[in-house]
Structure formats: structure tokens, C-alpha cells
Design a protein around this motif. Structure first.
Motif, PDB file in Angstrom:
ATOM      1  N   GLN A   2       0.889  -1.161   0.000  1.00  7.68           N
ATOM      2  CA  GLN A   2       0.000   0.000   0.000  1.00  7.68           C
ATOM      3  C   GLN A   2       0.923   1.206   0.000  1.00  7.68           C
ATOM      4  N   LEU A   3       0.903   1.999  -1.067  1.00  8.87           N
ATOM      5  CA  LEU A   3       1.821   3.125  -1.216  1.00  8.87           C
ATOM      6  C   LEU A   3       1.062   4.299  -1.820  1.00  8.87           C
ATOM      7  N   PRO A   4       0.886   5.387  -1.087  1.00 11.71           N
ATOM      8  CA  PRO A   4       0.151   6.533  -1.623  1.00 11.71           C
ATOM      9  C   PRO A   4       0.747   7.009  -2.951  1.00 11.71           C
ATOM     10  N   TYR A   5      -0.109   7.206  -3.934  1.00 11.97           N
ATOM     11  CA  TYR A   5       0.336   7.588  -5.274  1.00 11.97           C
ATOM     12  C   TYR A   5       1.198   8.858  -5.269  1.00 11.97           C
ATOM     13  N   ASN A   6       0.909   9.776  -4.347  1.00 10.00           N
ATOM     14  CA  ASN A   6       1.623  11.044  -4.329  1.00 10.00           C
ATOM     15  C   ASN A   6       2.904  11.005  -3.489  1.00 10.00           C
ATOM     16  N   GLU A   7       3.264   9.831  -2.974  1.00  7.61           N
ATOM     17  CA  GLU A   7       4.493   9.695  -2.186  1.00  7.61           C
ATOM     18  C   GLU A   7       5.448   8.648  -2.771  1.00  7.61           C
ATOM     19  N   ILE A   8       5.169   8.199  -3.977  1.00  3.79           N
ATOM     20  CA  ILE A   8       6.006   7.156  -4.588  1.00  3.79           C
ATOM     21  C   ILE A   8       7.459   7.601  -4.695  1.00  3.79           C
ATOM     22  N   GLY A   9       7.690   8.824  -5.133  1.00  2.00           N
ATOM     23  CA  GLY A   9       9.066   9.316  -5.264  1.00  2.00           C
ATOM     24  C   GLY A   9       9.812   9.315  -3.944  1.00  2.00           C
ATOM     25  N   GLN A  10       9.151   9.787  -2.883  1.00  2.00           N
ATOM     26  CA  GLN A  10       9.793   9.878  -1.569  1.00  2.00           C
ATOM     27  C   GLN A  10       9.972   8.505  -0.931  1.00  2.00           C
ATOM     28  N   LEU A  11       9.089   7.553  -1.258  1.00  2.00           N
ATOM     29  CA  LEU A  11       9.132   6.228  -0.643  1.00  2.00           C
ATOM     30  C   LEU A  11       9.613   5.150  -1.618  1.00  2.00           C
ATOM     31  N   SER A  12      10.366   5.555  -2.622  1.00  3.22           N
ATOM     32  CA  SER A  12      10.789   4.605  -3.657  1.00  3.22           C
ATOM     33  C   SER A  12      11.674   3.485  -3.113  1.00  3.22           C
ATOM     34  N   GLY A  13      12.235   3.671  -1.922  1.00  2.00           N
ATOM     35  CA  GLY A  13      13.027   2.610  -1.304  1.00  2.00           C
ATOM     36  C   GLY A  13      12.198   1.386  -0.931  1.00  2.00           C
TER      37      GLY A  13
END
Length: 151
Positions: A85-96
């Protein structure tokens, strides 16, 4: 003894050979001699980002190597076997949290489609090469008779 050329090649010969190779290479294949199945054809096409309806998406996520991501916020349920579950607008910040191998096949979905479209674009920008997105999201999924899980 190594064979050697005793006379120079005619100036037009190289152009003729290239032209014939191009012509022969571009000619339509004789399907009677070299049949191509739909499966062979699909395997030879670059994966790339693409939107799929519920049936095709279900087939895609049945591949155990495909990493499935619910990008909808807030949480409103999920398709069985979702990996993250990964918010669409935080993919860049949570790419790890994503697979390190950019060739890993991914599947993304949201409730109705816009968030997963954005996610697909972001993932493609991060270098992922095989991304499928559920066209119409979880709404289309349930309209096709499939269930969602709730935590």
C-alpha cells in the motif's frame, strides 16, 4: 593459407547488398513457413506502461513475479495478494519500498483510475519498464464480479 581478394569490389556492390538485405528484411514473412503464435508475438513486444481492463489485469497479476501496489488514498480496500500500500503522491519519496530491480513487473491500482495513472507515470519516470495499471480501478474490478479484501 588465408584467402585474399584478388580484385576490388565494384563501387555499387556494397549499396546493392545493403539494399537487398533491407528489402528482404522488411518483406512480409511467409506465414506458411514461419507461423507466429499470439503468445510468441506478445513476448516479443516491449512491455512498457499500459492500462488494462479487469480481465487482463487479473491475468497480469496472476504472474507470481508481478509486484502489486495499491496506490489509493485513503485506504478503501485492496485486491487479494497486494504486495504494498503506497500513496500515489508519495512514490518518489518512498521509492526505497519498491523493488530495486527496475525490470520487475509492477501492477498498480486505485479506486477509480486517476491515482494509478499518476502512479504509473511516476514509476515509469523512476525507470520501471513493465507497469500495468487497472483501468477503472477497484470500481471496475468489483463491477466485473471480483471481490476486494478489507483489513
Amino acid at each position: 593459407m588465408t584467402p585474399t581478394r584478388t580484385r576490388p569490389r565494384a563501387p555499387w556492390a556494397a549499396g546493392f547488398c545493403v539494399g537487398m538485405a533491407t528489402l528482404l528484411g522488411c518483406a512480409a514473412p511467409d506465414t506458411a513457413e514461419s507461423p507466429v503464435t499470439q503468445q510468441d508475438s506478445a513476448a516479443s513486444v516491449s512491455a512498457g506502461p499500459r492500462s488494462l481492463g479487469p480481465d487482463a489485469f487479473a491475468t497480469a497479476i496472476s504472474d507470481p513475479d508481478r509486484f502489486i501496489i495499491n496506490v489509493h488514498i485513503p485506504y478503501e480496500g485492496e485486491i487479494a495478494d497486494t504486495d504494498l500500500q503506497l500513496p500515489y503522491n508519495e512514490i518518489g519519496q518512498l521509492s526505497g519500498l519498491l523493488p530495486a530491480d527496475r525490470s520487475t513487473p509492477l501492477a498498480v491500482y486505485c479506486r477509480s483510475g486517476p491515482m494509478s495513472q499518476t502512479a504509473m507515470d511516476t514509476l515509469s519516470g523512476l525507470g520501471y519498464t513493465d507497469i500495468v495499471e487497472l483501468d477503472g480501478g477497484m470500481r471496475a474490478w468489483t463491477a466485473s464480479g471480483r471481490d476486494l479484501k478489507h483489513r
